[in-house]
Design a protein around this motif. Structure first.
Motif, PDB file in Angstrom:
ATOM      1  N   ALA A   1       0.847  -1.202   0.000  1.00 34.55           N
ATOM      2  CA  ALA A   1       0.000   0.000   0.000  1.00 34.55           C
ATOM      3  C   ALA A   1       0.872   1.237   0.000  1.00 34.55           C
ATOM      4  O   ALA A   1       2.091   1.165   0.189  1.00 34.55           O
ATOM      5  N   HIS A   2       0.239   2.399  -0.255  1.00 30.40           N
ATOM      6  CA  HIS A   2       0.900   3.669  -0.002  1.00 30.40           C
ATOM      7  C   HIS A   2       0.037   4.479   0.946  1.00 30.40           C
ATOM      8  O   HIS A   2      -1.184   4.388   0.934  1.00 30.40           O
ATOM      9  N   LEU A   3       0.692   5.259   1.820  1.00 26.98           N
ATOM     10  CA  LEU A   3       0.023   5.939   2.928  1.00 26.98           C
ATOM     11  C   LEU A   3       0.391   7.413   2.963  1.00 26.98           C
ATOM     12  O   LEU A   3       1.579   7.738   3.010  1.00 26.98           O
ATOM     13  N   PRO A   4      -0.617   8.272   2.954  1.00 27.30           N
ATOM     14  CA  PRO A   4      -2.041   8.019   2.750  1.00 27.30           C
ATOM     15  C   PRO A   4      -2.328   7.493   1.341  1.00 27.30           C
ATOM     16  O   PRO A   4      -1.472   7.545   0.470  1.00 27.30           O
ATOM     17  N   ASP A   5      -3.569   7.022   1.132  1.00 25.74           N
ATOM     18  CA  ASP A   5      -3.947   6.531  -0.181  1.00 25.74           C
ATOM     19  C   ASP A   5      -4.212   7.704  -1.121  1.00 25.74           C
ATOM     20  O   ASP A   5      -3.973   8.869  -0.763  1.00 25.74           O
ATOM     21  N   SER A   6      -4.681   7.419  -2.322  1.00 30.91           N
ATOM     22  CA  SER A   6      -4.869   8.473  -3.325  1.00 30.91           C
ATOM     23  C   SER A   6      -5.953   9.472  -2.935  1.00 30.91           C
ATOM     24  O   SER A   6      -6.062  10.539  -3.546  1.00 30.91           O
ATOM     25  N   TYR A   7      -6.757   9.145  -1.916  1.00 28.60           N
ATOM     26  CA  TYR A   7      -7.774  10.067  -1.420  1.00 28.60           C
ATOM     27  C   TYR A   7      -7.324  10.800  -0.163  1.00 28.60           C
ATOM     28  O   TYR A   7      -8.110  11.492   0.485  1.00 28.60           O
ATOM     29  N   GLY A   8      -6.062  10.616   0.198  1.00 27.98           N
ATOM     30  CA  GLY A   8      -5.538  11.300   1.376  1.00 27.98           C
ATOM     31  C   GLY A   8      -5.990  10.703   2.678  1.00 27.98           C
ATOM     32  O   GLY A   8      -6.063  11.393   3.700  1.00 27.98           O
ATOM     33  N   HIS A   9      -6.272   9.407   2.693  1.00 29.33           N
ATOM     34  CA  HIS A   9      -6.843   8.771   3.883  1.00 29.33           C
ATOM     35  C   HIS A   9      -6.003   7.574   4.293  1.00 29.33           C
ATOM     36  O   HIS A   9      -5.458   6.853   3.450  1.00 29.33           O
ATOM     37  N   ILE A  10      -5.883   7.370   5.599  1.00 31.18           N
ATOM     38  CA  ILE A  10      -5.242   6.184   6.148  1.00 31.18           C
ATOM     39  C   ILE A  10      -6.285   5.410   6.940  1.00 31.18           C
ATOM     40  O   ILE A  10      -6.836   5.920   7.917  1.00 31.18           O
ATOM     41  N   GLU A  11      -6.564   4.197   6.499  1.00 29.10           N
ATOM     42  CA  GLU A  11      -7.500   3.357   7.236  1.00 29.10           C
ATOM     43  C   GLU A  11      -6.938   3.036   8.622  1.00 29.10           C
ATOM     44  O   GLU A  11      -5.719   2.879   8.780  1.00 29.10           O
ATOM     45  N   PRO A  12      -7.798   2.935   9.637  1.00 25.58           N
ATOM     46  CA  PRO A  12      -7.305   2.639  10.990  1.00 25.58           C
ATOM     47  C   PRO A  12      -6.405   1.416  11.054  1.00 25.58           C
ATOM     48  O   PRO A  12      -5.405   1.407  11.769  1.00 25.58           O
ATOM     49  N   GLY A  13      -6.732   0.383  10.281  1.00 19.41           N
ATOM     50  CA  GLY A  13      -5.919  -0.821  10.299  1.00 19.41           C
ATOM     51  C   GLY A  13      -4.542  -0.639   9.690  1.00 19.41           C
ATOM     52  O   GLY A  13      -3.642  -1.463   9.915  1.00 19.41           O
TER      53      GLY A  13
END
Length: 296
Positions: free
Chosen positions: A188-200
């Motif tokens: 994965a890349h963090l944050p994702d393309s929507y600028g969000h990091i899932e809690p997990g």
């Protein structure tokens, strides 16, 4: 040499260390004002995590290499304090324990004959996950060396016993067991393309911050101020010798030059051994990501 700076910053904190993490990023650029480790260069008040705040700095003159008592809000003290942050992360950081500077209360600097310059600081450090804060005393020695040689890492001593003793064994063991037997290796890349990091995925962001501190500590000098900007990519590799193994591509923000520097990191982690950096490589200069957007 005197340094005259007039700074007007509107800082929007987009990354918080709670359950919801939201920040807008492009893949090769990032606004470092959104990172909770960001340090205002010269400001009348420091930022408050998770809130939007304007920082209006007054015009000041200061010798960057001043000796004696230091202004806590100015570059010399802030740079030395950030080195302490990287130092603590390299020794005590984990997927559930990440440290950052909350404030500098006082500091002084002195030349040490034949060695370099020593900074003595009284600072507040915070674990961004538990929100625990501790006032710590620290000493940072920037070693003097030949200009043509690679600078030696600063030497750090810090007494932050309460933060280093925060118990995260239960969370770390659960994370370790979950990914030790993972059959579909995560990427994965963090944050994702929507600028969000899932809690997990937050533990992987934390691991990237801790591993990046190894680089930032080694690269730090009196003329630099590093923070991790983004995890461009993280890939879990096959577990070896009971150690989780990861390949990270991280973006570091050198806030003085405004350069975004790409590094590749291969490291392992386990609750008992902590983070161990196995390989590190600085990637070629990126012309399209020298300066994060909105960094005026």
């Amino acid at each position: 040499m005197a340094l005259r700076i007039v700074v007007f910053l509107a800082v929007l904190i987009g990354v918080t260390w709670g359950l919801n993490v939201t920040v807008r990023l492009e893949s090769d650029s990032v606004d470092m004002s959104a990172h909770p480790n960001s340090v205002p260069e010269i400001a009348e008040e420091t930022e408050v995590f998770g809130q939007q705040k304007e920082l209006i700095a007054e015009e000041v003159e200061e010798d960057v290499m001043a000796t004696g008592e230091l202004n806590p809000n100015h570059y010399p003290a802030q740079r030395a304090a950030t080195v302490v942050q990287h130092y603590l992360n390299t020794y005590y950081g984990s997927p559930y324990k990440v440290f950052g500077v909350k404030g500098v209360h006082s500091g002084n600097a002195e030349d040490v004959a034949d060695s370099g310059r020593k900074y003595q600081l009284n600072i507040s450090l915070q674990d961004f996950i538990s929100k625990s804060t501790e006032n710590c005393s620290a000493e940072v020695l920037f070693l003097r060396g030949e200009k043509q040689q690679q600078p030696s890492p600063p030497q750090v001593q810090a007494s932050c016993y309460e933060l280093s003793a925060i118990n995260t064994k239960v969370q770390e063991e659960a994370f370790y067991q979950k990914y030790k037997t993972n059959q579909s290796l995560m990427s994965a890349h963090l944050p994702d393309s929507y600028g969000h990091i899932e809690p997990g995925m937050e533990p992987f962001w934390h691991l990237g911050t801790v591993a990046s501190s190894f680089i930032m500590l080694n690269q730090s000098t009196e003329d630099t101020l590093y923070n991790m900007a983004q995890v461009a990519n993280v890939t879990q590799l096959e577990t070896e010798n009971n150690q989780l193994k990861f390949d990270y591509h991280v973006l570091l923000h050198e806030m003085v030059s405004q350069a975004i520097i790409h590094w590749k990191l291969l490291f392992s982690w386990s609750p008992s051994e902590g983070v161990k950096v196995l390989q590190q490589e600085q990637l070629p200069h990126c012309h399209d990501c020298e300066k994060p957007p909105n960094s005026n």
